[in-house]
Design a protein around this motif. Structure first.
Motif, PDB file in Angstrom:
ATOM      1  N   ASN A   3      46.926  56.738  23.651  1.00  0.00           N
ATOM      2  CA  ASN A   3      46.364  56.289  22.229  1.00  0.00           C
ATOM      3  C   ASN A   3      45.166  56.778  22.549  1.00  0.00           C
ATOM      4  OD1 ASN A   3      45.388  55.054  20.177  1.00  0.00           O
ATOM      5  ND2 ASN A   3      45.985  52.953  20.472  1.00  0.00           N
ATOM      6  N   GLN A   4      44.760  57.808  21.676  1.00  0.00           N
ATOM      7  CA  GLN A   4      43.347  58.202  22.047  1.00  0.00           C
ATOM      8  C   GLN A   4      42.183  57.587  21.025  1.00  0.00           C
ATOM      9  OE1 GLN A   4      43.249  62.318  20.457  1.00  0.00           O
ATOM     10  NE2 GLN A   4      42.915  61.694  18.341  1.00  0.00           N
ATOM     11  N   ASN A   5      42.922  56.692  20.287  1.00  0.00           N
ATOM     12  CA  ASN A   5      41.909  55.774  19.622  1.00  0.00           C
ATOM     13  C   ASN A   5      41.058  54.640  20.555  1.00  0.00           C
ATOM     14  OD1 ASN A   5      42.164  56.744  16.988  1.00  0.00           O
ATOM     15  ND2 ASN A   5      44.150  55.487  17.002  1.00  0.00           N
ATOM     16  N   LEU A   6      41.710  54.462  21.796  1.00  0.00           N
ATOM     17  CA  LEU A   6      41.441  53.675  22.740  1.00  0.00           C
ATOM     18  C   LEU A   6      40.100  54.287  23.552  1.00  0.00           C
ATOM     19  CD1 LEU A   6      44.422  52.072  24.738  1.00  0.00           C
ATOM     20  CD2 LEU A   6      42.651  50.762  23.202  1.00  0.00           C
ATOM     21  N   PRO A   7      38.823  53.502  23.773  1.00  0.00           N
ATOM     22  CA  PRO A   7      38.030  54.099  24.618  1.00  0.00           C
ATOM     23  C   PRO A   7      38.359  54.748  25.900  1.00  0.00           C
ATOM     24  CG  PRO A   7      37.323  52.089  24.158  1.00  0.00           C
ATOM     25  CD  PRO A   7      38.787  52.235  23.799  1.00  0.00           C
ATOM     26  N   LEU A   8      37.791  55.924  26.293  1.00  0.00           N
ATOM     27  CA  LEU A   8      38.256  56.587  27.668  1.00  0.00           C
ATOM     28  C   LEU A   8      38.490  55.521  28.975  1.00  0.00           C
ATOM     29  CD1 LEU A   8      39.232  59.129  29.077  1.00  0.00           C
ATOM     30  CD2 LEU A   8      36.616  59.592  29.541  1.00  0.00           C
ATOM     31  N   ALA A   9      37.383  54.668  28.913  1.00  0.00           N
ATOM     32  CA  ALA A   9      37.423  53.819  30.162  1.00  0.00           C
ATOM     33  C   ALA A   9      38.430  52.857  29.985  1.00  0.00           C
ATOM     34  CB  ALA A   9      36.275  52.994  29.929  1.00  0.00           C
ATOM     35  N   GLU A  10      39.182  52.536  28.873  1.00  0.00           N
ATOM     36  CA  GLU A  10      40.274  51.765  28.808  1.00  0.00           C
ATOM     37  C   GLU A  10      41.563  52.696  29.156  1.00  0.00           C
ATOM     38  OE1 GLU A  10      42.136  48.153  28.634  1.00  0.00           O
ATOM     39  OE2 GLU A  10      39.805  48.525  28.252  1.00  0.00           O
ATOM     40  N   ARG A  11      41.609  54.066  28.564  1.00  0.00           N
ATOM     41  CA  ARG A  11      42.663  54.599  28.829  1.00  0.00           C
ATOM     42  C   ARG A  11      42.884  54.868  30.175  1.00  0.00           C
ATOM     43  NH1 ARG A  11      40.447  57.907  24.740  1.00  0.00           N
ATOM     44  NH2 ARG A  11      40.274  59.783  25.966  1.00  0.00           N
ATOM     45  N   MET A  12      41.601  55.100  30.952  1.00  0.00           N
ATOM     46  CA  MET A  12      41.686  55.524  32.304  1.00  0.00           C
ATOM     47  C   MET A  12      41.729  54.123  33.250  1.00  0.00           C
ATOM     48  SD  MET A  12      42.054  58.625  32.701  1.00  0.00           S
ATOM     49  CE  MET A  12      41.661  58.879  34.459  1.00  0.00           C
ATOM     50  N   ARG A  13      41.781  53.058  32.801  1.00  0.00           N
ATOM     51  CA  ARG A  13      41.737  51.819  33.698  1.00  0.00           C
ATOM     52  C   ARG A  13      42.948  51.873  34.539  1.00  0.00           C
ATOM     53  NH1 ARG A  13      39.337  46.931  33.207  1.00  0.00           N
ATOM     54  NH2 ARG A  13      38.849  47.427  31.012  1.00  0.00           N
ATOM     55  N   PRO A  14      42.738  51.759  35.898  1.00  0.00           N
ATOM     56  CA  PRO A  14      43.677  51.484  36.909  1.00  0.00           C
ATOM     57  C   PRO A  14      44.724  50.719  36.565  1.00  0.00           C
ATOM     58  CG  PRO A  14      41.546  52.080  37.866  1.00  0.00           C
ATOM     59  CD  PRO A  14      41.530  51.528  36.500  1.00  0.00           C
ATOM     60  N   THR A  15      45.991  50.925  36.918  1.00  0.00           N
ATOM     61  CA  THR A  15      46.951  49.923  36.864  1.00  0.00           C
ATOM     62  C   THR A  15      47.420  49.110  38.328  1.00  0.00           C
ATOM     63  OG1 THR A  15      48.667  51.522  36.901  1.00  0.00           O
ATOM     64  CG2 THR A  15      47.897  50.541  34.810  1.00  0.00           C
ATOM     65  N   SER A  16      47.057  49.841  39.484  1.00  0.00           N
ATOM     66  CA  SER A  16      47.202  49.469  40.831  1.00  0.00           C
ATOM     67  C   SER A  16      46.246  49.513  41.668  1.00  0.00           C
ATOM     68  CB  SER A  16      48.544  50.347  41.262  1.00  0.00           C
ATOM     69  OG  SER A  16      48.042  51.480  41.587  1.00  0.00           O
ATOM     70  N   LEU A  17      46.055  48.713  42.665  1.00  0.00           N
ATOM     71  CA  LEU A  17      45.349  48.760  43.797  1.00  0.00           C
ATOM     72  C   LEU A  17      44.949  50.132  44.548  1.00  0.00           C
ATOM     73  CD1 LEU A  17      46.061  45.445  45.713  1.00  0.00           C
ATOM     74  CD2 LEU A  17      44.237  45.839  43.718  1.00  0.00           C
ATOM     75  N   GLU A  18      46.066  50.846  44.497  1.00  0.00           N
ATOM     76  CA  GLU A  18      45.927  52.215  44.870  1.00  0.00           C
ATOM     77  C   GLU A  18      45.116  53.097  43.879  1.00  0.00           C
ATOM     78  OE1 GLU A  18      48.777  50.159  47.142  1.00  0.00           O
ATOM     79  OE2 GLU A  18      48.999  50.647  44.809  1.00  0.00           O
ATOM     80  N   GLU A  19      45.046  52.850  42.844  1.00  0.00           N
ATOM     81  CA  GLU A  19      44.370  53.712  41.932  1.00  0.00           C
ATOM     82  C   GLU A  19      42.827  53.355  41.848  1.00  0.00           C
ATOM     83  OE1 GLU A  19      46.017  53.378  38.055  1.00  0.00           O
ATOM     84  OE2 GLU A  19      48.227  54.575  38.731  1.00  0.00           O
ATOM     85  N   LEU A  20      42.433  52.099  42.194  1.00  0.00           N
ATOM     86  CA  LEU A  20      41.151  51.453  41.999  1.00  0.00           C
ATOM     87  C   LEU A  20      40.248  52.330  42.961  1.00  0.00           C
ATOM     88  CD1 LEU A  20      39.956  49.064  40.496  1.00  0.00           C
ATOM     89  CD2 LEU A  20      40.005  48.067  42.742  1.00  0.00           C
ATOM     90  N   VAL A  21      39.106  52.806  42.313  1.00  0.00           N
ATOM     91  CA  VAL A  21      37.970  53.425  43.144  1.00  0.00           C
ATOM     92  C   VAL A  21      36.827  52.531  43.460  1.00  0.00           C
ATOM     93  CG1 VAL A  21      36.215  55.223  42.781  1.00  0.00           C
ATOM     94  CG2 VAL A  21      38.335  55.613  41.788  1.00  0.00           C
ATOM     95  N   GLY A  22      36.657  52.618  44.772  1.00  0.00           N
ATOM     96  CA  GLY A  22      35.634  51.674  45.379  1.00  0.00           C
ATOM     97  C   GLY A  22      36.119  50.291  45.815  1.00  0.00           C
ATOM     98  N   GLN A  23      35.474  49.367  46.416  1.00  0.00           N
ATOM     99  CA  GLN A  23      35.602  48.091  46.675  1.00  0.00           C
ATOM    100  C   GLN A  23      36.745  48.252  47.671  1.00  0.00           C
ATOM    101  OE1 GLN A  23      33.588  46.428  45.369  1.00  0.00           O
ATOM    102  NE2 GLN A  23      33.096  47.843  43.670  1.00  0.00           N
ATOM    103  N   GLU A  24      36.538  49.115  48.863  1.00  0.00           N
ATOM    104  CA  GLU A  24      37.553  49.299  49.793  1.00  0.00           C
ATOM    105  C   GLU A  24      37.470  47.890  50.731  1.00  0.00           C
ATOM    106  OE1 GLU A  24      39.860  51.613  51.138  1.00  0.00           O
ATOM    107  OE2 GLU A  24      39.440  52.408  49.087  1.00  0.00           O
ATOM    108  N   HIS A  25      36.360  47.333  51.004  1.00  0.00           N
ATOM    109  CA  HIS A  25      36.191  46.135  51.681  1.00  0.00           C
ATOM    110  C   HIS A  25      37.303  45.104  51.068  1.00  0.00           C
ATOM    111  CE1 HIS A  25      33.485  45.228  48.360  1.00  0.00           C
ATOM    112  NE2 HIS A  25      33.277  44.043  48.905  1.00  0.00           N
ATOM    113  N   LEU A  26      37.525  45.118  49.968  1.00  0.00           N
ATOM    114  CA  LEU A  26      38.613  44.274  49.286  1.00  0.00           C
ATOM    115  C   LEU A  26      39.827  44.538  49.063  1.00  0.00           C
ATOM    116  CD1 LEU A  26      36.243  42.577  46.592  1.00  0.00           C
ATOM    117  CD2 LEU A  26      36.572  41.564  48.804  1.00  0.00           C
TER     118      LEU A  26
END
Length: 422
Positions: A3-26
């Motif tokens: 859905n290109q009407n969603l902001p890019l940040a929402e379209r690229m929001r990670p859906t799993s811990l593996e996709e998350l960038v940063g917060q390695e300590h957690l």
């Protein structure tokens, strides 16, 4: 579904811990949140960190991983009524996560409305805050939650997110984008990944054609925003507060109020500034002017009540007063010296005569024996030993060379004669 009407940040929001960038300590291998998600037993928690570092994303991922019902409330627009409605639904839905964004903005009564449901496990609370929860979340609720600190994203993390978006987003990957300069992108976004991704999309959408070269000048032109030098790089935030504190410590009210203005123009949180002034009032002024701590504490309370823009007047008054005050770090050095002694000498025994003796058995064993009650003596003082035998006579507090502490020095010297060499 794309859905290109969603902001890019929402379209690229990670859906799993593996996709998350940063917060390695957690969330990295061995991270405490990864372990709890794998175990499927999620405690109520407060996620504390800067804007745009993954607090909301982590909450969504947790709910998805453990297959829980997920409700979101914003502390800005929700109240006790909305909280109670979610709790009522949770009683019938079973496993339920309630995510409250900006939980530091919840009043005490709103936070109290959560207590029973959190304590009984009706809901699992995940609160997100950019403020120190020790100050902003009431102690009863805080005691029922784990606090996890999220770190600011590094520059390489932020640019990794941008590059991944250019490669994977269905809309952007049709373009040929060359990021020739990125400093202004990072500057304007201020370390906020959400703001950064939405800014990059804004810039790309504003340029005609499929070949786009991104420069600092282009970003400024399109964003139509004056870039304050305040947040020029990831470290600038800390550089500015450092310059501010050192100017106050150095008794230069002119420089101090300049750096204060830089923070205000950069949109710094008033409570962050006021909190640092409270610390400074004790660390750098201390007993040279005890009123400094009183004023700084009142400043902190006042800016919480007033907010921008009027809070800048209160901050300016406090800043110029502290900068103009006599300085002493004697109290600060005293606790540093005492802690060093504790680390070197370990758990030395409390002298028997100053131990507490609440029972007859303890009294019979000599607890409190020989203690002399100061108020029974002239000038409310009688010389006796309060330190463990091994370190008796050690002087930790050495009053500073200023008018007020010289008075303290004279009094201590008169009381203790030559014992502590005042």
């Amino acid at each position: 579904m794309f859905n290109q009407n969603l902001p890019l940040a929402e379209r690229m929001r990670p859906t799993s811990l593996e996709e998350l960038v940063g917060q390695e300590h957690l969330v990295g291998e061995g991270g405490v949140l990864r372990k709890t998600v794998r175990a499927g037993v999620i405690p109520s928690m407060i996620l504390w960190g800067p804007p745009g570092v993954g607090k909301t994303t982590i909450a969504n991922i947790i709910a998805n991983e453990i297959k829980a019902s997920f409700f979101t409330l914003s502390a800005v627009s929700s109240g006790v009524k909305e909280v109670r409605e979610v709790i009522a639904k949770a009683r019938s839905f079973g496993k339920t996560i309630l995510f409250i964004d900006e939980i530091h903005r919840f009043s005490k009564s709103q936070q109290d409305a959560l207590l029973g449901a959190v304590e009984k496990g009706i809901i699992t609370l995940i609160g997100a805050t950019t403020e120190n929860p020790s100050f902003e979340v009431n102690s009863a609720l805080l005691s029922r939650c784990q606090v996890y600190v999220l770190e600011a994203l590094k520059e390489e993390d932020l640019m990794h997110l941008v590059n991944e978006s250019l490669k994977k987003d269905e809309k952007l990957k049709t373009k040929q984008v060359d990021i020739k300069e990125n400093q202004t992108l990072l500057n304007i976004s201020g370390g906020d990944a959400r703001k950064l991704l939405n800014l990059i999309e804004l810039v790309i959408d504003a340029v005609e054609g499929d070949k786009i070269t991104i420069t600092d000048e282009l970003v400024i032109q399109i964003a139509q925003q004056r870039v304050a030098i305040y947040d020029k790089s990831g470290e600038q935030h800390y550089d500015i507060i450092s310059a501010f504190i050192k100017s106050v410590r150095g008794s230069d009210p002119n420089a101090a109020v300049y750096w204060l203005a830089r923070m205000i123009e950069g949109g710094e949180d008033v409570k962050f500034i006021a909190r640092r002034l409270v610390i400074l009032a004790s660390e750098d002024i201390g007993n040279a002017n005890p009123t400094a701590l009183v004023l700084a504490t009142n400043c902190f309370q006042a800016v919480n009540l007033i907010g921008y823009p009027e809070a800048e007047i209160i901050l300016s008054q406090c800043t110029t007063y502290l900068a103009s005050s006599p300085k002493s770090n004697a109290s600060y050095m005293a606790i540093k010296s005492a802690k060093s002694s504790v680390r070197q000498t370990g758990d030395l025994s409390v002298p028997m005569h100053i131990r507490n003796a609440p029972t007859k058995l303890m009294k019979d064993q000599g607890y409190g024996k020989g203690y002399q009650y100061a108020h029974d003596y002239t000038n409310n003082f009688i010389e006796q030993e309060f330190l463990p035998e091994k370190i008796k006579g050690t002087k930790f507090y050495d009053p500073g060379k200023n008018a007020r502490e010289e008075e303290l020095r004279k009094r201590l010297k008169a009381l203790w004669k030559d014992k502590y060499q005042y």
